[in-house]
Design a protein around this motif. Structure first.
Motif, PDB file in Angstrom:
ATOM      1  N   PRO A  85       0.817  -1.221   0.000  1.00  0.00           N
ATOM      2  CA  PRO A  85       0.000   0.000   0.000  1.00  0.00           C
ATOM      3  C   PRO A  85       0.850   1.271   0.000  1.00  0.00           C
ATOM      4  N   ASN A  86       0.247   2.323  -0.536  1.00  0.00           N
ATOM      5  CA  ASN A  86       0.856   3.657  -0.594  1.00  0.00           C
ATOM      6  C   ASN A  86       2.124   3.711  -1.442  1.00  0.00           C
ATOM      7  N   THR A  87       2.125   2.882  -2.470  1.00  0.00           N
ATOM      8  CA  THR A  87       3.150   2.982  -3.509  1.00  0.00           C
ATOM      9  C   THR A  87       2.430   3.428  -4.777  1.00  0.00           C
ATOM     10  N   PHE A  88       2.681   4.640  -5.182  1.00  0.00           N
ATOM     11  CA  PHE A  88       2.109   5.122  -6.437  1.00  0.00           C
ATOM     12  C   PHE A  88       3.072   4.724  -7.538  1.00  0.00           C
ATOM     13  N   VAL A  89       2.623   3.873  -8.455  1.00  0.00           N
ATOM     14  CA  VAL A  89       3.509   3.353  -9.498  1.00  0.00           C
ATOM     15  C   VAL A  89       3.403   4.265 -10.710  1.00  0.00           C
TER      16      VAL A  89
ATOM     17  N   GLN B 188       6.512 -11.991 -25.211  1.00  0.00           N
ATOM     18  CA  GLN B 188       6.706 -10.728 -24.506  1.00  0.00           C
ATOM     19  C   GLN B 188       6.345  -9.550 -25.417  1.00  0.00           C
ATOM     20  N   ALA B 189       6.733  -9.643 -26.695  1.00  0.00           N
ATOM     21  CA  ALA B 189       6.499  -8.531 -27.621  1.00  0.00           C
ATOM     22  C   ALA B 189       5.016  -8.271 -27.860  1.00  0.00           C
ATOM     23  N   LYS B 190       4.171  -9.291 -27.601  1.00  0.00           N
ATOM     24  CA  LYS B 190       2.719  -9.123 -27.774  1.00  0.00           C
ATOM     25  C   LYS B 190       2.057  -8.618 -26.511  1.00  0.00           C
ATOM     26  N   THR B 191       2.849  -8.527 -25.440  1.00  0.00           N
ATOM     27  CA  THR B 191       2.278  -8.176 -24.146  1.00  0.00           C
ATOM     28  C   THR B 191       2.551  -6.721 -23.810  1.00  0.00           C
ATOM     29  N   LEU B 192       1.489  -6.003 -23.523  1.00  0.00           N
ATOM     30  CA  LEU B 192       1.638  -4.617 -23.087  1.00  0.00           C
ATOM     31  C   LEU B 192       1.626  -4.608 -21.559  1.00  0.00           C
ATOM     32  N   TYR B 193       2.741  -4.184 -20.966  1.00  0.00           N
ATOM     33  CA  TYR B 193       2.803  -4.074 -19.506  1.00  0.00           C
ATOM     34  C   TYR B 193       2.352  -2.675 -19.096  1.00  0.00           C
ATOM     35  N   VAL B 194       1.377  -2.655 -18.217  1.00  0.00           N
ATOM     36  CA  VAL B 194       0.751  -1.394 -17.825  1.00  0.00           C
ATOM     37  C   VAL B 194       1.016  -1.165 -16.345  1.00  0.00           C
ATOM     38  N   THR B 195       1.487   0.041 -15.984  1.00  0.00           N
ATOM     39  CA  THR B 195       1.637   0.345 -14.560  1.00  0.00           C
ATOM     40  C   THR B 195       0.319   0.894 -14.039  1.00  0.00           C
ATOM     41  N   ASN B 196      -0.134   0.336 -12.919  1.00  0.00           N
ATOM     42  CA  ASN B 196      -1.328   0.843 -12.261  1.00  0.00           C
ATOM     43  C   ASN B 196      -0.911   1.801 -11.159  1.00  0.00           C
ATOM     44  N   GLY B 197      -1.394   3.044 -11.222  1.00  0.00           N
ATOM     45  CA  GLY B 197      -1.111   4.000 -10.156  1.00  0.00           C
ATOM     46  C   GLY B 197      -1.681   3.518  -8.836  1.00  0.00           C
ATOM     47  N   GLY B 198      -2.828   2.859  -8.907  1.00  0.00           N
ATOM     48  CA  GLY B 198      -3.500   2.333  -7.723  1.00  0.00           C
ATOM     49  C   GLY B 198      -4.834   3.021  -7.519  1.00  0.00           C
ATOM     50  N   GLU B 199      -5.516   2.650  -6.452  1.00  0.00           N
ATOM     51  CA  GLU B 199      -6.834   3.238  -6.145  1.00  0.00           C
ATOM     52  C   GLU B 199      -6.900   3.546  -4.657  1.00  0.00           C
ATOM     53  N   PHE B 200      -7.672   4.557  -4.306  1.00  0.00           N
ATOM     54  CA  PHE B 200      -7.790   4.934  -2.900  1.00  0.00           C
ATOM     55  C   PHE B 200      -8.845   4.103  -2.203  1.00  0.00           C
ATOM     56  N   VAL B 201      -8.464   3.569  -1.023  1.00  0.00           N
ATOM     57  CA  VAL B 201      -9.430   2.974  -0.116  1.00  0.00           C
ATOM     58  C   VAL B 201      -9.249   3.766   1.177  1.00  0.00           C
ATOM     59  N   GLY B 202     -10.201   4.629   1.465  1.00  0.00           N
ATOM     60  CA  GLY B 202     -10.031   5.573   2.555  1.00  0.00           C
ATOM     61  C   GLY B 202      -8.846   6.467   2.237  1.00  0.00           C
ATOM     62  N   TRP B 203      -7.911   6.579   3.162  1.00  0.00           N
ATOM     63  CA  TRP B 203      -6.732   7.417   2.945  1.00  0.00           C
ATOM     64  C   TRP B 203      -5.589   6.639   2.328  1.00  0.00           C
ATOM     65  N   ASP B 204      -5.773   5.336   2.135  1.00  0.00           N
ATOM     66  CA  ASP B 204      -4.679   4.524   1.614  1.00  0.00           C
ATOM     67  C   ASP B 204      -4.784   4.315   0.113  1.00  0.00           C
ATOM     68  N   LEU B 205      -3.641   4.423  -0.534  1.00  0.00           N
ATOM     69  CA  LEU B 205      -3.563   4.092  -1.955  1.00  0.00           C
ATOM     70  C   LEU B 205      -3.181   2.616  -2.021  1.00  0.00           C
TER      71      LEU B 205
END
Ligand code: NAG
Ligand code: NAG
Ligand code: NAG
Ligand code: NAG
Length: 324
Positions: free
Chosen positions: A38-42, A296-313
């Motif tokens: 938790p609380n890691t914004f990627v 691997q070349a067909k795979t798009l890797y996506v970083t998720n910033g995350g979502e808030f649950v209360g005050w926690d990301l």
């Protein structure tokens, strides 16, 4: 990019009513690769030729993840000084990556003036060699960074605050503004203008999060603007464009990581294919195609910033999307 930016950027998108080109919705196959504590914004991603993912986040640690492992885990490549976050990352020579560090102020979505620094991380030796190239005295945000499309000496950086592209000489560390335009600027309601930045041919491709479009512009050997900026595709209501992965083999120019739950493929004629997954794509901040083999070349890797649950990301991490 960045926590409180979600709200400001979303407001900006909702306020802009734009007529979109053809938009096709599609359900992709999305799988979760890794979830950070938790609380890691990627924030950003680059992929090494050996398939490993290099991940930046709201942390002074640069992470590496082997996406082919049975249970992928994040290991720390290097911990940078004078930083609470690492922003852009891009390959500037074979297995040499430029990264941008700084001290981020979440409240104003800007870094402390004088805190931005450009480093290189060289993986061509057994232990990665980390070198500081230069500090940046007079910008508060370098967001997306990319090597100049055809001049290997230059790194280019998206300044989301003043609506500019900067150049940084990778040999001397000299830097300055390459060009500036109202089409790169933020708006009254959206604090991030130009955000993602990628390069191909003689062009730069970029997103403007606040103004809500994906654009392209040709540049000269010093990174200066040549001709006019072309708006390739506008974001639709409720969607905020973040960083981009260019697609060199498909019918798309690129794929745009988009908030709140999309990756959007854009063709040269502006048409969009939207892959949406509200369970596994959580405020996508950036994307990059895998490397090393065909799967691997067909795979798009996506970083998720995350979502808030209360005050926690929570649930910041990496998702894999098969897009072709
Ligand atoms: C993942 O890496 C972290 C940090 O190196 C370590 O503490 C943890 O035990 C690892 N987890 C697994 C499942 O290997
Ligand atoms: C920023 O600082 C550099 C290095 O001192 C200088 O060359 C450049 O003109 C400055 N640019 C702006 C926009 O202030
Ligand atoms: C994008 O929106 C702008 C402003 O509304 C409009 O002028 C332009 O034609 C649109 N471009 C595309 C490619 O949809
Ligand atoms: C736009 O390009 C895409 C991809 O090449 C193609 O599938 C689509 O038919 C084109 N749309 C228009 C309106 O030309």
């Amino acid at each position: 990019m960045r926590l409180s930016t979600y709200t400001s950027a979303l407001v900006a998108a909702a306020a802009t009513c734009i007529s979109a080109a053809a938009v096709t919705r599609s359900v992709g196959s999305v799988r979760t690769v890794y979830t950070f504590p938790p609380n890691t914004f990627v924030e950003n991603i680059a992929v090494r030729s050996n398939s490993n993912l290099l991940i930046t986040a709201s942390s002074a640690d640069l992470y590496s993840i082997n996406p082919k492992a049975a249970s992928p885990n994040a290991t720390v490549v290097h911990t940078f000084p004078n930083a609470n976050g690492i922003f852009g990352i891009t390959e500037v020579a074979h297995d040499v990556f430029a990264v941008l560090t700084g001290i981020w102020d979440f409240a104003i979505t800007r870094a402390e003036l004088g805190s931005l620094a450009v480093w290189t991380v060289n993986f061509n030796t057994a232990t990665p060699k980390v070198k500081k190239l230069t500090g940046i005295a007079n910008s508060t945000i370098f967001n997306g960074i990319v090597r100049h499309p055809y001049n290997p000496r230059l790194l280019l950086a998206a300044d989301s605050a003043i609506g500019a592209v900067w150049r940084v000489d990778l040999l001397t560390g000299d830097y300055g503004i390459a060009f500036q335009s109202p089409l790169l600027a933020p708006t009254e309601t959206g604090s991030l203008g130009i955000n993602g930045l990628k390069a191909a041919g003689t062009n730069l491709y970029f997103t403007n999060s606040a103004q809500g479009f994906f654009g392209k512009v040709a540049v000269n050997s010093q990174g200066g603007q040549v001709g006019s900026i072309k708006i390739v595709s506008n974001s639709t209501t409720g969607i905020v464009f973040d960083d981009i992965a260019l697609d060199k083999t498909g019918s798309k120019i690129g794929w745009i990581a988009s908030h709140p739950a999309q990756v959007i493929g854009v063709a040269d004629n502006g048409s969009q294919v939207v892959i949406e997954d509200t369970a596994k794509l959580l405020n996508p901040t950036s994307a990059a195609f895998g490397r090393g083999d065909l799967t691997q070349a067909k795979t798009l890797y996506v970083t998720n910033g995350g979502e808030f649950v209360g005050w926690d990301l929570v649930n910041g991490g990496i998702a894999a999307v098969v897009v072709r």
